[in-house]
Motif scaffolding. Sequence first.
Motif, PDB file in Angstrom:
ATOM      1  N   ILE A 130     -50.264  61.658 -44.604  1.00  0.00           N
ATOM      2  CA  ILE A 130     -51.018  62.834 -44.126  1.00  0.00           C
ATOM      3  C   ILE A 130     -50.166  64.094 -44.215  1.00  0.00           C
ATOM      4  O   ILE A 130     -48.953  64.012 -44.429  1.00  0.00           O
ATOM      5  CB  ILE A 130     -51.466  62.617 -42.664  1.00  0.00           C
ATOM      6  CG1 ILE A 130     -50.245  62.322 -41.763  1.00  0.00           C
ATOM      7  CG2 ILE A 130     -52.469  61.473 -42.581  1.00  0.00           C
ATOM      8  CD1 ILE A 130     -50.562  62.261 -40.283  1.00  0.00           C
ATOM      9  N   ASN A 131     -50.851  65.246 -44.061  1.00  0.00           N
ATOM     10  CA  ASN A 131     -50.166  66.541 -43.881  1.00  0.00           C
ATOM     11  C   ASN A 131     -49.175  66.836 -45.003  1.00  0.00           C
ATOM     12  O   ASN A 131     -47.992  67.066 -44.753  1.00  0.00           O
ATOM     13  CB  ASN A 131     -49.461  66.526 -42.508  1.00  0.00           C
ATOM     14  CG  ASN A 131     -48.905  67.895 -42.133  1.00  0.00           C
ATOM     15  OD1 ASN A 131     -49.398  68.922 -42.591  1.00  0.00           O
ATOM     16  ND2 ASN A 131     -47.877  67.907 -41.308  1.00  0.00           N
ATOM     17  N   MET A 148     -59.341  72.177 -46.282  1.00  0.00           N
ATOM     18  CA  MET A 148     -59.715  71.836 -47.663  1.00  0.00           C
ATOM     19  C   MET A 148     -59.344  72.922 -48.687  1.00  0.00           C
ATOM     20  O   MET A 148     -59.070  72.578 -49.836  1.00  0.00           O
ATOM     21  CB  MET A 148     -61.193  71.426 -47.766  1.00  0.00           C
ATOM     22  CG  MET A 148     -62.196  72.502 -47.460  1.00  0.00           C
ATOM     23  SD  MET A 148     -63.862  71.761 -47.358  1.00  0.00           S
ATOM     24  CE  MET A 148     -64.857  73.123 -47.969  1.00  0.00           C
ATOM     25  N   GLY A 159     -51.743  70.285 -43.106  1.00  0.00           N
ATOM     26  CA  GLY A 159     -52.508  70.742 -41.943  1.00  0.00           C
ATOM     27  C   GLY A 159     -53.552  69.749 -41.481  1.00  0.00           C
ATOM     28  O   GLY A 159     -54.230  69.971 -40.488  1.00  0.00           O
ATOM     29  N   ASP A 160     -53.693  68.643 -42.209  1.00  0.00           N
ATOM     30  CA  ASP A 160     -54.768  67.685 -41.905  1.00  0.00           C
ATOM     31  C   ASP A 160     -54.159  66.300 -41.674  1.00  0.00           C
ATOM     32  O   ASP A 160     -53.336  65.841 -42.476  1.00  0.00           O
ATOM     33  CB  ASP A 160     -55.751  67.634 -43.081  1.00  0.00           C
ATOM     34  CG  ASP A 160     -57.139  67.191 -42.649  1.00  0.00           C
ATOM     35  OD1 ASP A 160     -57.228  66.274 -41.813  1.00  0.00           O
ATOM     36  OD2 ASP A 160     -58.124  67.752 -43.146  1.00  0.00           O
ATOM     37  N   ILE A 161     -54.577  65.668 -40.585  1.00  0.00           N
ATOM     38  CA  ILE A 161     -53.993  64.360 -40.242  1.00  0.00           C
ATOM     39  C   ILE A 161     -55.003  63.231 -40.413  1.00  0.00           C
ATOM     40  O   ILE A 161     -54.755  62.111 -39.991  1.00  0.00           O
ATOM     41  CB  ILE A 161     -53.472  64.352 -38.787  1.00  0.00           C
ATOM     42  CG1 ILE A 161     -54.618  64.609 -37.804  1.00  0.00           C
ATOM     43  CG2 ILE A 161     -52.370  65.372 -38.605  1.00  0.00           C
ATOM     44  CD1 ILE A 161     -54.262  64.326 -36.355  1.00  0.00           C
ATOM     45  N   HIS A 162     -56.148  63.525 -41.005  1.00  0.00           N
ATOM     46  CA  HIS A 162     -57.217  62.521 -41.088  1.00  0.00           C
ATOM     47  C   HIS A 162     -57.054  61.683 -42.356  1.00  0.00           C
ATOM     48  O   HIS A 162     -57.001  62.226 -43.456  1.00  0.00           O
ATOM     49  CB  HIS A 162     -58.577  63.215 -41.060  1.00  0.00           C
ATOM     50  CG  HIS A 162     -58.763  64.007 -39.810  1.00  0.00           C
ATOM     51  ND1 HIS A 162     -58.443  65.337 -39.751  1.00  0.00           N
ATOM     52  CD2 HIS A 162     -59.176  63.643 -38.577  1.00  0.00           C
ATOM     53  CE1 HIS A 162     -58.676  65.764 -38.517  1.00  0.00           C
ATOM     54  NE2 HIS A 162     -59.117  64.759 -37.776  1.00  0.00           N
ATOM     55  N   ASP A 163     -56.999  60.388 -42.188  1.00  0.00           N
ATOM     56  CA  ASP A 163     -56.648  59.554 -43.345  1.00  0.00           C
ATOM     57  C   ASP A 163     -57.580  58.368 -43.568  1.00  0.00           C
ATOM     58  O   ASP A 163     -57.294  57.504 -44.399  1.00  0.00           O
ATOM     59  CB  ASP A 163     -55.197  59.060 -43.222  1.00  0.00           C
ATOM     60  CG  ASP A 163     -54.952  58.236 -41.965  1.00  0.00           C
ATOM     61  OD1 ASP A 163     -55.901  58.019 -41.198  1.00  0.00           O
ATOM     62  OD2 ASP A 163     -53.802  57.806 -41.762  1.00  0.00           O
TER      63      ASP A 163
END
Lengths: 232, 209
Positions: A138-139, A167, A112-116
């Motif tokens: 990601i994800n 998180m 669910g998170d694309i921040h890397d």
Amino acid sequence: MADEDDIILSELDDEELVLQMHDDLYDGMKEEIEEAVGILLDRNWTPYDILTKALVAGMTVVGNDFRDGILFVPEVLLAANAMKGGMAILKPLLAETGAPRMGKMVIGTVKGDIHDIGKNLVAMMMEGAGFEIVDLGINNPVENYLDTAEREGADIIGMSALLTTTMPYMKVVIDTLKEKGLRDKYLVLVGGAPLNEEFGKAIGADAYCRDAAVAVETAKQMLSRRHNQMSA
Amino acid sequence: MISDAQLSDQGLAPAGKGRVLLIACGALAREILALKAANGWDHLDLTCLPANLHLHPEKITPAVEAAVRKHRADYADIFVVYADCGTGGQLFEKCKELGVEMVPGPHCYSFFEGNDAFAAHADSEITAFYLTDFLVRQFDAFVWRPMGFDRYPELVQTMFGNYEKLVYLAQTDDPALDAKAREAAARLDLAYERRLTGYGDLTAVLSKL
């Protein structure tokens, strides 16, 4: 033709050049870093020494100044980009020259998170410290972490998240490890801007790592403790 | 009219009229004042904390707590017009401890679109970057400059490379904001989509006070 004030890297002695590399890393000067790495290789420095004494040491200054609020994310990213340039030259040589290996880490941003950005920094610094990195990107759903860690024989699972909405997924991964009887097989390190130590404890991680430098130190200490326990 | 710059940096002091005080994010001031005027909600007073607290979400909960403690003796009731806003549940816990209510949902994008509608597409839209009216107007102050893109345009790809589209959740039907949002999408090298949401869940939440 070079300006009068330009520094000719090849004219610096080793000590001056390493200090200049620290400055150039701080200023995000990728081309200069790549050039300096080449010069040190020509002077018969080992790839491992260049990595640790020039790149990692320089990036540690950057990390400390980020922690202390002197540098901000954009500057850290430029520094990381410069370090990446140097590491790209060193990486194949490190493998050939048998640099010390610290352990293997599977790392990724959670589902669910694309921040890397943070994850990439940690991966780079861990690699610089001698860890082998398997970057899941990601994800990632739980099976990506578990399957890869099992297949690769990893020592550490690292999870990253930037969103407070994603998180909690870290707990899903840890709970699944427990269900499958695999929890004690891996060190689980978590990080990301909205996390804190309390959250890390609450979800059952081995440690919350505030930044890349802390992740490296934590991984080193915990793995060495684990090895000591096993050999006791 | 109060300026966006003031709402970003300083917030808004209460007018001192009304039995219920809304303690809101500066990014919601115009929308709340518009709803208040349209519905004749004279019982509601409004104070705003600086919208730029969002650049440091860990500062939101202590700032809200301080505002509640500062004003609670002067009003019959206080309502906090923040969603979770990156506080990881800390704002919710603090509001519970203080005995005040707050807006449900993860952030303003969600309650403007409607929390149910937003949640329904959350999984399929993880590569979307959202803007509201306020954020379109303040794109440079809240996105472009804090990310360092004014100094290092090459970082756009590093920071937004995993995003695919910019979704402008429009509270008002304003062609000028539509054009500005489209331009923001182009600057970030993202596809563009606009959804006219109006005020979403905010209307229903405030109408119950």
